[in-house]
Scaffold this active site. Structure first.
Site, mmCIF file in Angstrom:
data_model
loop_
_atom_site.group_PDB
_atom_site.id
_atom_site.type_symbol
_atom_site.label_atom_id
_atom_site.label_comp_id
_atom_site.label_asym_id
_atom_site.label_seq_id
_atom_site.Cartn_x
_atom_site.Cartn_y
_atom_site.Cartn_z
ATOM 1 N N ALA A 329 2.217 31.114 17.385
ATOM 2 C CA ALA A 329 3.577 31.797 17.491
ATOM 3 C C ALA A 329 4.115 31.089 18.553
ATOM 4 C CB ALA A 329 3.222 33.299 18.166
ATOM 5 N N ASP A 355 -3.964 21.878 15.812
ATOM 6 C CA ASP A 355 -4.542 23.212 15.442
ATOM 7 C C ASP A 355 -5.580 23.361 14.618
ATOM 8 O OD1 ASP A 355 -4.666 26.017 14.879
ATOM 9 O OD2 ASP A 355 -2.904 26.312 16.073
ATOM 10 N N ARG A 366 5.796 36.647 13.348
ATOM 11 C CA ARG A 366 6.478 35.818 14.318
ATOM 12 C C ARG A 366 6.413 34.352 14.196
ATOM 13 N NH1 ARG A 366 1.606 37.950 14.444
ATOM 14 N NH2 ARG A 366 -0.161 36.824 15.293
ATOM 15 N N LYS A 379 -2.051 25.030 9.798
ATOM 16 C CA LYS A 379 -0.769 25.476 10.504
ATOM 17 C C LYS A 379 -0.184 24.083 11.241
ATOM 18 C CE LYS A 379 -1.935 30.110 12.484
ATOM 19 N NZ LYS A 379 -2.166 30.764 13.853
ATOM 20 N N ASP A 427 -4.408 30.662 22.513
ATOM 21 C CA ASP A 427 -4.309 31.953 22.628
ATOM 22 C C ASP A 427 -5.675 32.462 23.276
ATOM 23 O OD1 ASP A 427 -6.106 31.264 20.632
ATOM 24 O OD2 ASP A 427 -5.407 32.532 19.027
ATOM 25 N N ASN A 428 -6.483 31.447 23.893
ATOM 26 C CA ASN A 428 -7.777 31.928 24.525
ATOM 27 C C ASN A 428 -7.969 30.942 25.974
ATOM 28 O OD1 ASN A 428 -10.042 29.579 24.172
ATOM 29 N ND2 ASN A 428 -8.653 29.459 22.287
ATOM 30 N N CYS A 483 -25.823 50.186 25.255
ATOM 31 C CA CYS A 483 -26.247 51.407 25.046
ATOM 32 C C CYS A 483 -25.102 52.513 24.980
ATOM 33 C CB CYS A 483 -27.408 51.894 26.187
ATOM 34 S SG CYS A 483 -26.391 52.253 27.942
#
Length: 907
Positions: A329, A355, A366, A379, A427-428, A483
């Site tokens: 995006a 990318d 987007r 991309k 994005d990370n 848990c």
């Protein structure tokens, strides 16, 4: 009167219209029944304005777009006002004056009436309720508090009224708190200029600039009590020079803001801009004084940009060597902006974009450079091709490499050293940190940005001026203990996390394990025997379940399996849990075991008349059939057919087991029940597997299914939503629809085109500064914005810390380099020249030199690179021209001195 409104419009946007016409149109929109939301936007060079009028009574149904906040109640006092305390599982984030509703309260049941109640004294885990609970029942346990969001009615003024009485301006930059009133005056003066002259001011024309200043002064003199003390002629001169230009970054930024306002007008979601917003980025102008000839048009597509920044900066843009990391995006928006700005479009310029991802259907909302027919393609390749259509002169190379330590042969020293700047479109966080370290090491500017729904942020990382991206980090997101997810969920997120894990285990991991076993049984079973742990035992049990004689050979087998899975998941496991921990169970300290945030579960009774039960069985059986390659006829999607098939299934009675260990330790990372007999059990499972394998048809394999969230016909989300919602019913947790389940289980990061456009526009305004050079740290801007509120907060970046020693100073950006392949002696002498004594030199974990070791003096005339190869036994790759060493130094007084990284060039 207005024939251009043949239909009833909800919103209209006007650009490049005079105030006279805008007032006329706005009056019509304001008085229309129902009112038509009116937005006026204008961009003039590095200046822009927005005005909104959504009518005399506009209702906002959701002010901020955030999910209502909730908390789990731990206690409520019988007081006036009552004190409500919540468990410290998660901060409440309530504010004084918020309205809340309480539910599921045991004991003090009077509070379960759903009535909105106002709170005050809001704290992280408590608040007081404006309610007298003195005569209420005694609080026993349980309870959920949920924020109630009320609609808000806004009364907008018309443009005719607001020009004279603008009220409070929406401020974006607190270092320019006095700027909005001045720009309010400037845009009126520009309108007056056009009215009198019939044209806009000419770039570089001092005569036109002076005319605009005179008009602004006249309007100001007639402003009465609102008269400004200083109209800042220098700023108005910049305003006049750029009045003819619409710059791409400004258009992107204002387009994003206006686009969001249109959505607000049509949906009633998010708070509208109320009512004037002014913005400028004069800091983006070149630092050097330019000759008026610099602004003259060149008959090129960049003339508008040249009229603001001059031809010299335009040349720098075109010759830039830029690296854009990511083409999602943000990457698509950046490529569009850069192509229109002419960045890397000159003979010396180059833009590299990389990318490793491919285009998915969900990207298309987007990532506007992609189309339906591009799904599945790389991309970066598609984005680069689309950007080249925008500007054929763009010199772009598209790569499909992930940027990281494993690709340093691709993005090598020469690549980084030749860059002008780096633009992150990631994005990370981990990838951002790696690029940040590379930029720090090679001293390259990094332009960082990110979005989250209607929010966006930008950060400028400028060599020797600002701190780097990794210098300040947000705390990691709190993860629910295993848990909690597996046995004690108390919200739908826990249920969906569990459902996603079970989905992958059932239809992806277990079929893959079956195939791994069948491909090489001896090697597979040897590995399991060697591991001999509970995880290996569980894996073998799942594989055996698929290969037993009772494996799915027909569709009825798959339906039977799905029905039994329902019984296992939502009845038997819950019965075992409450058998092990009854409702009145206590902890070792005597406290109730089932206290907040734990919720006491209830087993489900399957019913073929319950649509949710049937839909779970349908989704599970269809996907089970797919893993076994069993055809699924359309009739199976008929609930009546499924119901008839399910009713044939014989479900064995549940018998609770004694001594079952259920993990309750929140720090546990493995929920498999370990056993001293694991090795024996594994051997028996392998024996059974061998017997099953002999009865399988030749070449039998299963078909693992990888999760795909974007195909609404593949039943993936149906199964996950079914798993999560049935589990939610077990624990009396509100269920969610498939769309909400897809959002959470699919780990979809909220992303919209409006905030993306704004973020990239802001970054490109900073790129002008970076490529021009010479700007001070106070000229740069970091931004946080939330278009939902709306909120804009711009501030100078944090300067980098300076370390000093004698006449030397350095920062985190500095790297001391030695070229010409020095010897150890030359390296030590180099440090002596800086007033430092190097007593220890290391490469990685290997010590190359230490002044305390006499034998190390024999290495003095050896090349340092040879010591690295021989002592550290490292072969430096062909693409590497230098290596780094860690040097420990002290000064003349014997005090240790922290120095920058030391790089030695040997080629």
């Amino acid at each position: 009167m207005f024939t251009f409104f043949p239909l009833v419009m909800q919103a209209v946007v006007f650009t490049d219209v005079t105030f006279e016409k805008a007032i006329e149109f706005n009056d019509y929109c304001h008085d229309h029944k129902p009112p038509i939301s009116f937005i006026k936007a204008e961009v003039r060079g590095l200046f822009g304005s927005i005005f909104c009028d959504f009518g005399p009574e506009f209702t906002v149904f959701d002010v901020d777009g955030e999910e209502p906040r909730t908390g789990i109640i731990a206690s409520i006092s019988n007081d006036n006002p009552a004190l409500v305390s919540c468990v410290d599982d998660e901060r409440l984030e309530f504010q004084d004056g918020d309205l809340v509703a309480l539910s599921e309260v045991k004991g003090m049941t009077e509070l379960n009436d759903g009535k909105p109640r106002k709170i005050k004294n809001a704290r992280a885990y408590s608040f007081t309720l404006e309610e007298d609970t003195s005569d209420f029942g005694i609080y026993e346990k349980g309870g959920i508090v949920t924020q109630i969001k009320e609609p808000k009615v806004l009364n907008f003024k018309t443009l005719r009224e607001a020009i004279k009485d603008p009220g409070d301006f929406l401020l974006s930059d607190f270092s320019k708190f006095d700027r909005p009133p001045l720009l309010h005056l400037a845009f009126q003066a520009l309108d007056k200029f056009v009215s009198e002259m019939g044209r806009l001011p000419v770039a570089g024309s001092e005569v036109d600039a002076q005319k605009l200043v005179s008009l602004a002064s006249l309007i100001n003199e007639n402003s009465g009590d609102d008269r400004l003390e200083d109209i800042n002629p220098k700023l108005l001169r910049h305003f006049a020079f750029g009045a003819r230009a619409v710059l791409n970054p400004m258009a992107a930024m204002f387009g994003g803001i206006v686009g969001q306002e249109v959505v607000k007008a049509c949906s009633g979601k998010f708070h509208p801009l109320f009512q004037f917003f002014y913005f400028d980025s004069v800091e983006s102008l070149p630092t050097a004084n330019l000759d008026p000839s610099e602004f003259m048009p060149l008959n090129s597509r960049y003339d508008a940009q040249i009229s603001v920044f001059g031809s010299k900066l335009q040349k720098k843009l075109e010759d830039a060597n830029l690296f854009v990391v990511g083409s999602g995006a943000l990457g698509c928006e950046f490529l569009k902006n850069l192509a229109l700005m002419g960045v890397s479009c000159g003979k010396q310029g180059k833009l590299t974009i990389t990318d490793d991802d491919v285009i998915e259907k969900s990207n298309l909302s987007r990532q506007f450079l992609f189309r339906d027919w591009n799904i599945g393609q790389a991309k970066s390749t598609v984005a680069a091709s689309a950007a080249s259509l925008i500007n054929p002169h763009l010199r772009i190379e598209a790569l499909q490499n992930r940027v990281g330590s494993q690709t340093e042969n691709v993005f090598d020293d020469t690549f980084w050293e030749n860059l002008t700047a780096v633009v992150n479109a990631l994005d990370n966080v981990n990838a951002r940190l790696y690029v940040d370290q590379r930029c720090l090491y090679f001293q390259k500017p990094l332009l960082e940005s990110g979005t989250l729904g209607a929010k966006c942020n930008t950060q400028m990382v400028i060599p020797h001026l600002t701190e780097n991206y990794g210098a300040s980090r947000d705390p990691p997101e709190k993860q629910a203990p295993m848990c909690t997810v597996h046995s004690f969920p108390h919200n739908i997120d826990h249920c969906l996390t569990w459902a996603r894990s079970e989905f992958e285990g059932l239809v992806e991991k277990t079929p893959a394990e079956v195939n791994a076993y069948l491909s090489n049984p001896v090697e597979y079973t040897n590995a399991m025997n060697k591991a001999g742990d509970a995880q290996s035992r569980d894996t073998l049990e799942h594989v055996l379940e698929c290969l037993m004689k009772e494996k799915c050979e027909t569709l009825q087998d798959c339906i039977s399996w799905a029905r039994l899975k329902f019984e296992d998941y939502f009845s038997d496991r819950v019965k075992q849990l409450i058998y092990t921990f009854p409702e009145d169970a206590s902890t070792s300290t005597g406290a109730p075991f089932w206290s907040a945030p734990k919720r006491f579960p209830h087993p489900l009774q399957f019913s073929s008349t319950d649509p949710s039960h049937l839909h779970f069985v349908m989704a599970a059986s269809i996907l089970r059939a797919e893993t076994f390659g069993i055809p699924v006829p359309d009739r199976v999607r008929n609930p009546k057919v499924i119901a008839e098939a399910v009713d044939k299934v014989i479900v064995p009675d549940f018998q609770p087991k004694e001594g079952v260990k259920i993990e309750t330790d929140e720090k546990a990372t493995n929920l498999s029940n370990a056993s001293v007999d694991d090795a024996v059990i594994i051997s028996e499972l392998i024996r059974k597997l061998e017997l099953c394998r002999e009865n399988l048809p030749a070449g039998f394999r299963m078909k693992p299914i990888q999760f795909e969230k974007d195909d609404d016909t593949n039943y993936h989300m149906d199964l996950i939503a079914g798993l999560a919602n049935m589990r939610a019913r077990n624990y009396s947790i509100p269920e969610v629809d498939k769309l909400k389940a897809k959002f959470i289980a699919g780990r979809i990061i909220p992303a919209i085109a409006t905030s993306t456009a704004m973020a990239t526009g802001l970054v490109c305004l900073e790129l002008y500064k970076v490529l021009d050079g010479g700007h001070k740290v106070e000229d740069y801007r970091n931004t946080f914005a939330n278009l939902a509120l709306p909120l804009f907060s711009m501030a100078e970046p944090v300067p980098c810390k300076v370390i000093k020693h004698q006449d030397l100073s350095w920062t985190v950006w500095d790297r001391w380099t030695l070229k010409n392949n020095p010897t150890l002696r030359e390296l030590l002498q180099w440090f002596t020249g800086k007033g430092l004594s190097a007593y220890s030199i290391s490469f990685g974990s290997c010590l190359l030199y230490n002044s305390m070791f006499p034998r190390h003096r024999e290495r003095m005339d050896r090349k340092v690179v040879d010591l690295v190869r021989e002592v550290a036994k490292v072969e430096l790759p062909a693409y590497r021209r230098h290596f780094d060493v860690v040097v420990a130094c002290d000064d003349d007084e014997g005090n240790d001195v922290d120095i920058p990284t030391v790089s030695i060039y040997f080629r």
